[in-house]
Motif scaffolding. Structure first.
Motif, PDB file in Angstrom:
ATOM      1  N   UNK A  76     -34.509   5.932   0.177  1.00 53.98           N
ATOM      2  CA  UNK A  76     -35.737   6.550   0.652  1.00 53.98           C
ATOM      3  C   UNK A  76     -35.937   7.866  -0.086  1.00 53.98           C
ATOM      4  N   UNK A 103     -20.453   7.942   5.581  1.00 54.64           N
ATOM      5  CA  UNK A 103     -21.905   7.783   5.460  1.00 54.64           C
ATOM      6  C   UNK A 103     -22.377   6.435   5.981  1.00 54.64           C
ATOM      7  N   UNK A 104     -21.793   5.350   5.470  1.00 53.89           N
ATOM      8  CA  UNK A 104     -22.284   4.016   5.814  1.00 53.89           C
ATOM      9  C   UNK A 104     -21.479   3.306   6.872  1.00 53.89           C
ATOM     10  N   UNK A 149     -20.474   2.555  10.735  1.00 49.34           N
ATOM     11  CA  UNK A 149     -20.965   2.741  12.109  1.00 49.34           C
ATOM     12  C   UNK A 149     -19.994   3.538  12.975  1.00 49.34           C
ATOM     13  N   UNK A 150     -20.565   4.276  13.904  1.00 46.70           N
ATOM     14  CA  UNK A 150     -19.801   5.100  14.848  1.00 46.70           C
ATOM     15  C   UNK A 150     -18.789   4.255  15.623  1.00 46.70           C
ATOM     16  N   UNK A 190     -22.910  10.207   0.417  1.00 48.61           N
ATOM     17  CA  UNK A 190     -24.134   9.411   0.482  1.00 48.61           C
ATOM     18  C   UNK A 190     -23.939   8.247   1.444  1.00 48.61           C
ATOM     19  N   UNK A 191     -24.156   6.994   0.997  1.00 45.89           N
ATOM     20  CA  UNK A 191     -24.093   5.853   1.906  1.00 45.89           C
ATOM     21  C   UNK A 191     -22.754   5.123   1.828  1.00 45.89           C
ATOM     22  N   UNK A 241     -24.934   2.519  18.365  1.00 51.97           N
ATOM     23  CA  UNK A 241     -24.322   3.793  18.687  1.00 51.97           C
ATOM     24  C   UNK A 241     -24.894   4.928  17.832  1.00 51.97           C
ATOM     25  N   UNK A 297     -28.453   3.746  10.336  1.00 53.05           N
ATOM     26  CA  UNK A 297     -27.002   3.625  10.214  1.00 53.05           C
ATOM     27  C   UNK A 297     -26.513   3.945   8.820  1.00 53.05           C
ATOM     28  N   UNK A 298     -27.063   3.260   7.812  1.00 55.99           N
ATOM     29  CA  UNK A 298     -26.544   3.402   6.457  1.00 55.99           C
ATOM     30  C   UNK A 298     -27.362   4.326   5.571  1.00 55.99           C
ATOM     31  N   UNK A 347     -28.409   7.996   4.222  1.00 54.86           N
ATOM     32  CA  UNK A 347     -27.955   9.393   4.184  1.00 54.86           C
ATOM     33  C   UNK A 347     -28.956  10.349   4.833  1.00 54.86           C
ATOM     34  N   UNK A 375     -25.951  -0.969  13.415  1.00 56.40           N
ATOM     35  CA  UNK A 375     -24.710  -0.994  12.633  1.00 56.40           C
ATOM     36  C   UNK A 375     -24.916  -0.214  11.330  1.00 56.40           C
ATOM     37  N   UNK A 376     -24.648  -0.858  10.176  1.00 53.95           N
ATOM     38  CA  UNK A 376     -24.721  -0.126   8.905  1.00 53.95           C
ATOM     39  C   UNK A 376     -26.044  -0.342   8.169  1.00 53.95           C
ATOM     40  N   UNK A 427     -34.930   3.488   8.311  1.00 57.98           N
ATOM     41  CA  UNK A 427     -35.350   4.637   9.103  1.00 57.98           C
ATOM     42  C   UNK A 427     -36.352   4.182  10.147  1.00 57.98           C
TER      43      UNK A 427
END
Lengths: 333, 333
Positions: free
Chosen positions: A4, A263-264, A266-267, A300-301, B58, B263-264, B266, B300-301, B305
Motif C-alpha cells: 500500500x 511484522x507478518x 499473527x498475535x 516490514x511484513x 486478534x 495483519x500482514x 506494515x 491472521x496474516x 487494510x
C-alpha cells in the motif's frame, strides 16, 4: 511487490505526514530533513532522548515519540541509516539545555552517522551521550555490523531512558542507565519469510517452503543457520537457549519478557511463543515480572518472532512502569 | 503453511495460556469451555460487556478484556463461531447482577449461538441485551452473513460500551449506546493477499500477483470485486468513497477515523492510508477529532487494510477517552 504505497521514494515522507495528522497531540513532523519531535519540544531543563535508524521497523522509532519516551526520532529511508544532518537538526530541535542522549542500534552506518552528528552538536555547544544497543546473541559481526546487532532491547532502553529523563535525571545518569539496560538485555529472532524493501521490489532473500532462518537480523541479515520449520515450542527453545546461556541471567532474578512480532506474524502465534518462553524462563528460576507482546520492532511484513529478555532491577521496573504517551506505547496517561 | 504453532488444534488454547501468563493483572482464562474474563470479574452491580467470535482476528476480542472495555471474550476456533455453552458460561462468570451486553458481529453462526446463549441465560435469571454490529458497506449479504457484515466498528462499540458500563450506566443504556455507535459507524476493507487457516493448511482464496480484493470480509469472504493493484491514494479512495456516500456522514460533523491493518501490512503503509483518508474526510467537511491506527481486527496474516469512520457525538467521545486497561488498548491507567 504488493504494498500500500504510492511512489516508493515517497513512502517514508507520506507515512510521516500520516503520523502528523493522526497524532497532533503527541508529535510534530519536519520533512526536510525528516524527523519527528514530541509536541512540546524542546522541554526546558530536561535531558532529551533521541533515536533513529532505517525505516521499516515501525513502530520503532517514530511510534515511541511522546511524553515519557523519545523526544525525537530520525527515520532514514527503508533499512538505511539516517544522515548526520537529520540527526543534528533533530538534536538541536529537542535540546532543552540539559543535553541529548542518542540511542543507537549497533549497525555500522548508524554508528558512524550518529557519531558525526554528535561531534557537530558538540561544536554547537550541545552535550550528547550515546547509548549503543548491541543485544542480539545470534551472531558476532554481521552484514552491516561489527560486534553484535542492536534489536529488541532498543525498545526497552528507549522506554526506561525516556522515563528517567522525564523524572529529571541528568545526562550522565540517563546514559548510564541506558547502558545498564543494554548490558542486561539479550535477544534473538527467527524468520519464516523474507520481506521486500519497496525500492528493491523483490524479497531480500529466499527461504524454502519449510525453511526458516534462525538468528535473523532485522534487515534480513543471515543468522546462525537455516533450519527446517518445527513446532513452535521447539523454535522457542532455539531462541531462548542461546539467550539464557548468555550473560547475565541468574536464577532468582526478575526479568521482563518481550515477545516481538517481526511484522507478518499473527498475535495468536506470538502468545503461543510467549507461553513457552515464560515456561523456559521459569525453569531457569527466573521470575517474569513484566511482559510485552506484539510487533514493536519489525522488519516490514516479515513473518517471524524475536524474544528479548531483560534482567531488571528495581530502578528499571520503576521507570518501565512510569507513564508514557506515544502512538505505540501508552499507559498511565 | 509456515506458522508458529504446535498442533493446529491446540493453537487457540495455547495462545490463551500465553495471554494468561502475560497479563495476570488484567485477565483470567478458563479453558473448558474456553473464555477470558477480566481479573476482578464479576464486578458487583456493574453491567458486564461480553463479546466473542472466531479466533484469528486478534487482538479482537481477547486483547480487549480488562478494565473499561470487555468483561469477557469467547474465542471460537479460527474463523469459527463460539458455541452457546461457551457464551453462556462466560455470561454467568461476569454477571454482577446488573445484566450482560452481548456485542455480536453479524455472522449467521455468531448471531445464532449468541441468541441461544442469551435465552439460556434468561432462563437462569440473567438479563442480557444484544448489540449487533453490521457496519461493512462493501456488500449486502455475504458468505456467512445475511445483511451487512460486522467489522471495524466492533472495536469502537466495545470500547465505548465498556466505558459506559464502567461509569455505572444501566443495561438498556449501555445497549442503546452500542446500537447508536453501530448506526453511526461504517467500514470497508481490501486485501492484497489471502491468509491461511491453520487446520486448512492452505490459503482460503487466491489473488494474482497484481490483484486485490476490494470489499474483502475478515474471513476472506468475497467483496465487491477483484481489481488491479493501484497506488495507495487511489485504493484509499476506493474504500473511503463508499463509506462517505453511505449514511450518516454530514459536513461539519466530528468523526473518529480508524485505519486498521488486517495483519500482514506494515504500520508504515497504514499511515500512508491514514494520511489520504484524513484528507478525503476533510474534503467532505468532516473533522477528524479522534484516530486509531494499527492492527486491531485482523485476518491472521492477511495483507490489507480496512477503514472505519464513526460519526461521534459528545457522549461517544467522552467514553472513547475514558480510561481503559487491556492488553491491546490502554490509556488513562
Amino acid at each position: 511487490m504488493k504494498k500500500l504505497l504510492n511512489a516508493p521514494s515517497d513512502l517514508v515522507k507520506e507515512a510521516l505526514a500520516g503520523m502528523a495528522v493522526a497524532h497532533p497531540d503527541l508529535l510534530r513532523v519536519q520533512l526536510d530533513p525528516a524527523f519527528l519531535v514530541r509536541a512540546d519540544a524542546p522541554v526546558r531543563g530536561k535531558v532529551a532522548v533521541l533515536s533513529g535508524g532505517g525505516s521499516g521497523h515501525e513502530p520503532l522509532h517514530g511510534g515511541f515519540v511522546g511524553r515519557g519516551m523519545l523526544d525525537a526520532a530520525c527515520p532514514g529511508a527503508v533499512f538505511t541509516s539516517p544522515t548526520p544532518d537529520q540527526i543534528l537538526e533533530a538534536t538541536r530541535a529537542v535540546d532543552g539545555g540539559a543535553g541529548v542522549v542518542h540511542v543507537v542500534k549497533n549497525y555500522t552506518g548508524d554508528v558512524m552517522n550518529f557519531e558525526m552528528a554528535a561531534e557537530l552538536a558538540r561544536d554547537m555547544g550541545i552535550a550528547t551521550e550515546t547509548v549503543l544497543v548491541n543485544d542480539d546473541v545470534a551472531v558476532e559481526n554481521s552484514l552491516y555490523t561489527a560486534g553484535r546487532r542492536g534489536v529488541g532491547t532498543t525498545v526497552l532502553v528507549e522506554k526506561i531512558c525516556g522515563a528517567a529523563a522525564e523524572a529529571g535525571r541528568g545526562l550522565a545518569d540517563v546514559a548510564a542507565l541506558g547502558r545498564r539496560v543494554n548490558d542486561h538485555g539479550r535477544s534473538m529472532g527467527l524468520a519464516l519469510t523474507p520481506c521486500t524493501v519497496p525500492h528493491a521490489g523483490k524479497p531480500s532473500f529466499e527461504l524454502g517452503p519449510d525453511e526458516i532462518e534462525v538468528g535473523i537480523g532485522i534487515h534480513g541479515e543471515p543468522g546462525r543457520r537455516r533450519a527446517k520449520l518445527e513446532p513452535a515450542d521447539r523454535l522457542t527453545e532455539m531462541l531462548m537457549d542461546p539467550i539464557l546461556d548468555d550473560l547475565p541471567f541468574r536464577a532468582g532474578k526478575d526479568v521482563l519478557l518481550f515477545v516481538n512480532g517481526l511484522g507478518g506474524t499473527p498475535l495468536l502465534e506470538l502468545y503461543v511463543v510467549f507461553r513457552k518462553a515464560h515456561e523456559l524462563a521459569a525453569a531457569r528460576g527466573l521470575r517474569v515480572v513484566r511482559s510485552l507482546v506484539g510487533p514493536y520492532i519489525t522488519s516490514l511484513e516479515m513473518a517471524g518472532v524475536s524474544i528479548t529478555l531483560l534482567e531488571v532491577d528495581e530502578e528499571m521496573v520503576r521507570y518501565w512502569d512510569a507513564p508514557v504517551h506515544t502512538a505505540a506505547l501508552r499507559w498511565g496517561v
